[in-house]
Design a protein around this motif. Structure first.
Motif, PDB file in Angstrom:
ATOM      1  N   ARG A  20      43.585  39.304  44.703  1.00 36.54           N
ATOM      2  CA  ARG A  20      42.859  39.989  45.774  1.00 36.54           C
ATOM      3  C   ARG A  20      42.694  41.463  45.441  1.00 36.54           C
ATOM      4  O   ARG A  20      43.519  42.062  44.751  1.00 36.54           O
ATOM      5  N   ALA A  21      41.629  42.059  45.933  1.00 35.07           N
ATOM      6  CA  ALA A  21      41.381  43.486  45.780  1.00 35.07           C
ATOM      7  C   ALA A  21      41.895  44.184  47.028  1.00 35.07           C
ATOM      8  O   ALA A  21      41.461  43.865  48.147  1.00 35.07           O
ATOM      9  N   VAL A  40      30.570  35.644  49.098  1.00 30.77           N
ATOM     10  CA  VAL A  40      31.418  34.463  48.997  1.00 30.77           C
ATOM     11  C   VAL A  40      30.737  33.397  48.146  1.00 30.77           C
ATOM     12  O   VAL A  40      29.545  33.109  48.308  1.00 30.77           O
ATOM     13  N   GLY A  41      31.516  32.829  47.238  1.00 32.75           N
ATOM     14  CA  GLY A  41      30.994  31.800  46.353  1.00 32.75           C
ATOM     15  C   GLY A  41      30.607  32.311  44.982  1.00 32.75           C
ATOM     16  O   GLY A  41      30.422  31.510  44.053  1.00 32.75           O
ATOM     17  N   ASP A  42      30.453  33.616  44.820  1.00 28.41           N
ATOM     18  CA  ASP A  42      30.090  34.172  43.515  1.00 28.41           C
ATOM     19  C   ASP A  42      31.223  33.990  42.517  1.00 28.41           C
ATOM     20  O   ASP A  42      32.411  34.098  42.867  1.00 28.41           O
ATOM     21  N   ARG A  43      30.880  33.753  41.275  1.00 30.60           N
ATOM     22  CA  ARG A  43      31.848  33.740  40.187  1.00 30.60           C
ATOM     23  C   ARG A  43      31.891  35.140  39.577  1.00 30.60           C
ATOM     24  O   ARG A  43      30.835  35.692  39.249  1.00 30.60           O
ATOM     25  N   VAL A  44      33.067  35.722  39.437  1.00 36.30           N
ATOM     26  CA  VAL A  44      33.201  37.081  38.921  1.00 36.30           C
ATOM     27  C   VAL A  44      34.170  37.090  37.746  1.00 36.30           C
ATOM     28  O   VAL A  44      35.051  36.220  37.639  1.00 36.30           O
ATOM     29  N   GLY A  70      37.442  34.688  38.605  1.00 35.45           N
ATOM     30  CA  GLY A  70      37.554  33.649  39.623  1.00 35.45           C
ATOM     31  C   GLY A  70      36.317  33.556  40.491  1.00 35.45           C
ATOM     32  O   GLY A  70      35.261  34.112  40.168  1.00 35.45           O
ATOM     33  N   ILE A  71      36.481  32.891  41.624  1.00 34.55           N
ATOM     34  CA  ILE A  71      35.396  32.701  42.592  1.00 34.55           C
ATOM     35  C   ILE A  71      35.766  33.446  43.868  1.00 34.55           C
ATOM     36  O   ILE A  71      36.916  33.391  44.325  1.00 34.55           O
ATOM     37  N   VAL A  72      34.809  34.161  44.434  1.00 41.29           N
ATOM     38  CA  VAL A  72      35.054  34.926  45.654  1.00 41.29           C
ATOM     39  C   VAL A  72      35.262  33.954  46.804  1.00 41.29           C
ATOM     40  O   VAL A  72      34.345  33.230  47.206  1.00 41.29           O
ATOM     41  N   ALA A  73      36.487  33.924  47.356  1.00 46.21           N
ATOM     42  CA  ALA A  73      36.819  33.017  48.448  1.00 46.21           C
ATOM     43  C   ALA A  73      36.611  33.653  49.812  1.00 46.21           C
ATOM     44  O   ALA A  73      36.168  32.999  50.746  1.00 46.21           O
ATOM     45  N   GLU A  74      36.948  34.960  49.932  1.00 43.80           N
ATOM     46  CA  GLU A  74      36.814  35.654  51.211  1.00 43.80           C
ATOM     47  C   GLU A  74      36.381  37.089  50.977  1.00 43.80           C
ATOM     48  O   GLU A  74      36.820  37.730  50.024  1.00 43.80           O
ATOM     49  N   ALA A 120      45.127  51.492  54.212  1.00 41.43           N
ATOM     50  CA  ALA A 120      45.602  51.275  52.845  1.00 41.43           C
ATOM     51  C   ALA A 120      46.301  49.923  52.720  1.00 41.43           C
ATOM     52  O   ALA A 120      46.911  49.420  53.675  1.00 41.43           O
ATOM     53  N   ASP A 121      46.177  49.324  51.526  1.00 45.22           N
ATOM     54  CA  ASP A 121      46.933  48.147  51.104  1.00 45.22           C
ATOM     55  C   ASP A 121      46.497  46.841  51.764  1.00 45.22           C
ATOM     56  O   ASP A 121      47.157  45.814  51.590  1.00 45.22           O
ATOM     57  N   ILE A 122      45.423  46.846  52.545  1.00 45.30           N
ATOM     58  CA  ILE A 122      44.975  45.572  53.109  1.00 45.30           C
ATOM     59  C   ILE A 122      44.040  44.882  52.117  1.00 45.30           C
ATOM     60  O   ILE A 122      43.356  45.533  51.320  1.00 45.30           O
ATOM     61  N   ALA A 123      44.021  43.567  52.152  1.00 46.40           N
ATOM     62  CA  ALA A 123      43.163  42.797  51.248  1.00 46.40           C
ATOM     63  C   ALA A 123      41.721  42.865  51.719  1.00 46.40           C
ATOM     64  O   ALA A 123      41.416  42.577  52.873  1.00 46.40           O
ATOM     65  N   LEU A 124      40.843  43.263  50.824  1.00 50.28           N
ATOM     66  CA  LEU A 124      39.424  43.374  51.150  1.00 50.28           C
ATOM     67  C   LEU A 124      38.637  42.166  50.657  1.00 50.28           C
ATOM     68  O   LEU A 124      37.742  41.672  51.339  1.00 50.28           O
ATOM     69  N   VAL A 125      38.956  41.729  49.433  1.00 52.15           N
ATOM     70  CA  VAL A 125      38.289  40.568  48.842  1.00 52.15           C
ATOM     71  C   VAL A 125      39.375  39.661  48.263  1.00 52.15           C
ATOM     72  O   VAL A 125      40.291  40.140  47.582  1.00 52.15           O
ATOM     73  N   VAL A 126      39.277  38.357  48.547  1.00 53.22           N
ATOM     74  CA  VAL A 126      40.237  37.380  48.038  1.00 53.22           C
ATOM     75  C   VAL A 126      39.516  36.451  47.062  1.00 53.22           C
ATOM     76  O   VAL A 126      38.413  35.965  47.363  1.00 53.22           O
ATOM     77  N   LEU A 127      40.141  36.221  45.901  1.00 54.84           N
ATOM     78  CA  LEU A 127      39.556  35.374  44.868  1.00 54.84           C
ATOM     79  C   LEU A 127      40.347  34.089  44.708  1.00 54.84           C
ATOM     80  O   LEU A 127      41.555  34.052  44.942  1.00 54.84           O
ATOM     81  N   THR A 128      39.644  33.057  44.275  1.00 50.92           N
ATOM     82  CA  THR A 128      40.310  31.845  43.800  1.00 50.92           C
ATOM     83  C   THR A 128      40.301  31.926  42.271  1.00 50.92           C
ATOM     84  O   THR A 128      39.242  31.804  41.657  1.00 50.92           O
TER      85      THR A 128
END
Length: 687
Positions: free
Chosen positions: A619-620, A635-639, A663-667, A678-686
């Motif tokens: 996660r970022a 969401v759904g993009d492959r990065v 991975g793939i952008v899950a959230e 600060a420190d909260i998850a902005l983007v979550v990856l699979t």
């Protein structure tokens, strides 16, 4: 021109400072020396700030964000009227170069301590300023300054100018909205980014293009004008040490200029001032090529952050000059009366983390130790120990300025002054500055404006050698032993039996020689040491099975005035030692070996190390509080690892957050415009 030695009868009775931080404190102190009462304004975040405490009176003007307080000209003007202020000093930043605000102040019958609004407007657009200076005969860099801002036309103009070139926001400053482009293919993406940053920072996205001078020096000339048509210069400041267009070190005089070049640039600066009928303090900024050719960049129509170096070498108080000129006096000195003596250097202490890309920091200053001001050392600060560096404003803690008879001695003064600095709470750039001022390009005065960005690793603290670590660790242990023995003696002296043998802290035990066990934590590892001896003579062993194990003989150790002197394995060393208060068996021990600083925590000998928690690798996270500017994925993009996910804005700068793994952008948990902590998850990856 007349010289004034007494305050004019027109001098102000009460001045409102439409700013905060160190510049507000600076103006208040000068006004107090001149017998002028002061009015401070403050936001929600600054209710307990030092400028509020220093002023004769202070008024609340709104919320923490600048747009809710320090940028509200009408609110500040209303406070000035209500408090009876007859002048407003804008400081720098915020409204200091806002021509509409200057007009409104004058229309209200209050004096604006700065240039006239008409002069500001002439310099408010970099494009218009460049055209005006070219017409006045001041050298300018070839480029495009037109009003047509269509991307296709800008691309054609860029190709015609040639590469490398610079894209600049036409309005604003401070390094915002600037990009260097080296190929035609890079132009449009950089143009888009530059325009967006300019729009967010200044409300306007017009840009200008100009030829980029390779390896230039940044040299600025301090000018002053009065209401009688007089304009003079107070010599130059060199600001070539920069990172991403932000000044890192400023000095005067410039070690690059020859007397002839200094005279030519001073004359051009005065010519620029006359071209816009300039009054009060201003700075004409030039870039200077390696061939000595110089070109106009801009005029900052305000006092500069680095003005103390000019004050040190000229012996003048530029804020007092501002007050005198604004009160209707002629300039206190003529050009031939401006002296220049010695060498002055300024660096800025910031709450930031150089090892994390100079990420700005915030938080409470639990400890702030700075050198004691004297004839050679000056501190301009707006915070003290216990204050909070907020997320809403520039994270500068203080300016450290030194002076001596020549540049080598001034650099030595600066090295010593930085060694005396210590900041706890948010991370700081002190270690980076210590490395910077020892770099050959600074010592040899060969640095240019791109040096830091080209070779930043050379300016970052290098990993320590085993010998350096061993010496620092042994010095920390020695200091801990000396402190412990001194505390035991003090307690015994105050007891009913001051001569008791149990009052000797030598670790003696029945059946074996005295020894004491110490555990020092340097933040990355714990080191277990066993010390034999007392009274400044020890054998200190480091336990372990690697190359770090072994012992050091310490002889003649003394700790006086935060300086530890001793012989370590026969070699004499003098180290600066700063120890925090002991709490049981725990205490902080800072060691400075003359070039770098070390921090050790003495912890209980048998306390287990706490478990380490790993960072979430999928996660970022927001590195600090800020506002989401742009989301570059969905969401759904492959990065791929390192691919840009989003852009956030914090403390007046854009931060790009990248994928920590492929991975793939899950959230995506935020939207553009959101304010995040600060420190909260902005983007979550699979992964």
């Amino acid at each position: 021109m007349r010289a004034t030695t007494m305050l004019s009868t027109m001098m102000f009775s009460k001045v409102l400072i439409a700013n905060r931080g160190e510049i507000a404190c600076r103006v208040i102190r000068t006004c107090r020396r001149l017998g002028i009462r002061t009015v401070a304004v403050y936001s929600d975040a600054d209710a307990d700030a030092q400028h509020v405490r220093l002023a004769d009176e202070a008024h609340h003007i709104g919320g923490a964000r600048p747009q809710e307080s320090y940028l509200l000209g009408e609110v500040i003007l209303e406070v000035a009227k209500r408090s009876g202020a007859d002048a407003i000093h804008p400081g720098y930043g915020f409204l200091s170069e806002n021509a509409d605000f200057a007009d409104a102040v004058e229309a209200a019958g209050i004096v604006f301590i700065g240039p006239k609004a008409g002069s500001m407007r002439k310099m408010g657009s970099k494009a218009g300023a460049k055209q005006l200076m070219h017409a006045a005969g001041v050298p300018v860099v070839p480029g495009y300054t037109g009003e047509d801002q269509s991307p296709d036309l800008l691309q054609r103009e860029a190709d015609a100018i040639g590469y490398p070139l610079m894209i600049k926001a036409a309005h604003g400053g401070g390094g915002k909205g600037m990009r260097i482009v080296r190929t035609s293919a890079e132009f449009l993406p950089n143009l888009e980014s530059c325009q967006r940053e300019a729009r967010n920072a200044f409300g306007r996205d017009r840009v200008l293009l100009e030829r980029y001078v390779e390896k230039p020096r940044h040299i600025e000339i301090q000018i002053f004008g009065d209401g009688f048509g007089n304009v003079i210069h107070l010599n130059e400041r060199e600001c070539s040490a920069q990172r991403r267009y932000q000044k890192v070190l400023e000095e005067s005089p410039s070690p690059f200029l020859t007397p002839a070049l200094r005279e030519a640039m001073g004359a051009a600066a005065v010519q620029a001032g006359h071209a816009i009928d300039y009054q009060n303090a201003g700075t004409v900024e030039f870039i200077v090529g390696q061939d000595g050719k110089f070109y106009f960049m801009e005029i900052n129509t305000r006092l500069q952050v680095e003005h103390p170096v000019t004050e040190y070498v000229t012996g003048l108080d530029l804020v007092e000059w501002q007050l005198r000129v604004a009160a209707g006096e002629a300039l206190p000195k003529a050009q031939h009366e401006i002296a220049q003596r010695g060498h002055a250097i300024e660096v800025r202490l910031y709450a930031e983390d150089p090892e994390a890309g100079f990420l700005p920091g915030s938080g409470k200053l639990t400890r702030l130790r700075l050198p004691k001001p004297d004839a050679h050392t000056r501190i301009d600060g707006g915070v003290i120990e216990g204050d909070v560096v907020t997320i809403f404003y520039d994270p500068m803690i203080a300016k450290l300025i030194v002076w001596d008879e020549d540049r080598p001695r001034a650099l030595a003064r600066l090295r010593d002054a930085l060694a005396q600095c210590a900041i706890d709470g948010p991370k700081s750039n002190i270690a980076f500055l210590e490395r910077l001022i020892r770099h050959p390009d600074i010592v040899g005065a060969t640095i240019d404006t791109g040096t830091l960005d080209r070779a930043l690793d050379e300016f970052m603290p290098a990993p320590p050698t085993a010998a350096q670590l061993r010496l620092a660790r042994t010095a920390a242990a020695t200091a801990a032993l000396l402190r412990e023995e001194a505390q035991t003696r003090a307690q015994a002296a105050a007891s009913a039996d001051p001569t008791s043998p149990w009052a000797v802290a030598d670790g003696w035990r029945l059946g074996h020689g005295g020894q004491r066990r110490l555990v020092l934590d340097d933040g990355s590892a714990r080191h277990t040491l066993v010390a034999h001896g007392s009274g400044g003579d020890y054998r200190i062993e480091t336990l372990g099975i690697d190359d770090d194990a072994g012992s050091v003989e310490v002889r003649g150790a003394r700790l006086e005035d935060d300086v530890l002197s001793a012989r370590f394995d026969g070699a004499g060393h003098r180290l600066r030692l700063d120890a925090g208060p002991a709490s049981g068996a725990s205490s902080r021990l800072d060691v400075h070996d003359g070039e770098r600083r070390w921090r050790f925590a003495r912890v209980p000998a048998y306390q287990p190390a706490s478990e380490q928690t790993g960072a979430a690798g999928d996660r970022a996270l927001a590195p600090m509080p800020g506002r989401i500017v742009l989301i570059r994925t969905q969401v759904g993009d492959r990065v791929e690892q390192g691919q840009e996910l989003l852009v956030m804005e914090a403390m007046k700068m854009e931060l790009t957050l990248k994928a920590p793994c492929a991975g793939i952008v899950a959230e995506i948990r935020v939207a553009a415009g959101d304010f995040v902590e600060a420190d909260i998850a902005l983007v979550v990856l699979t992964p």
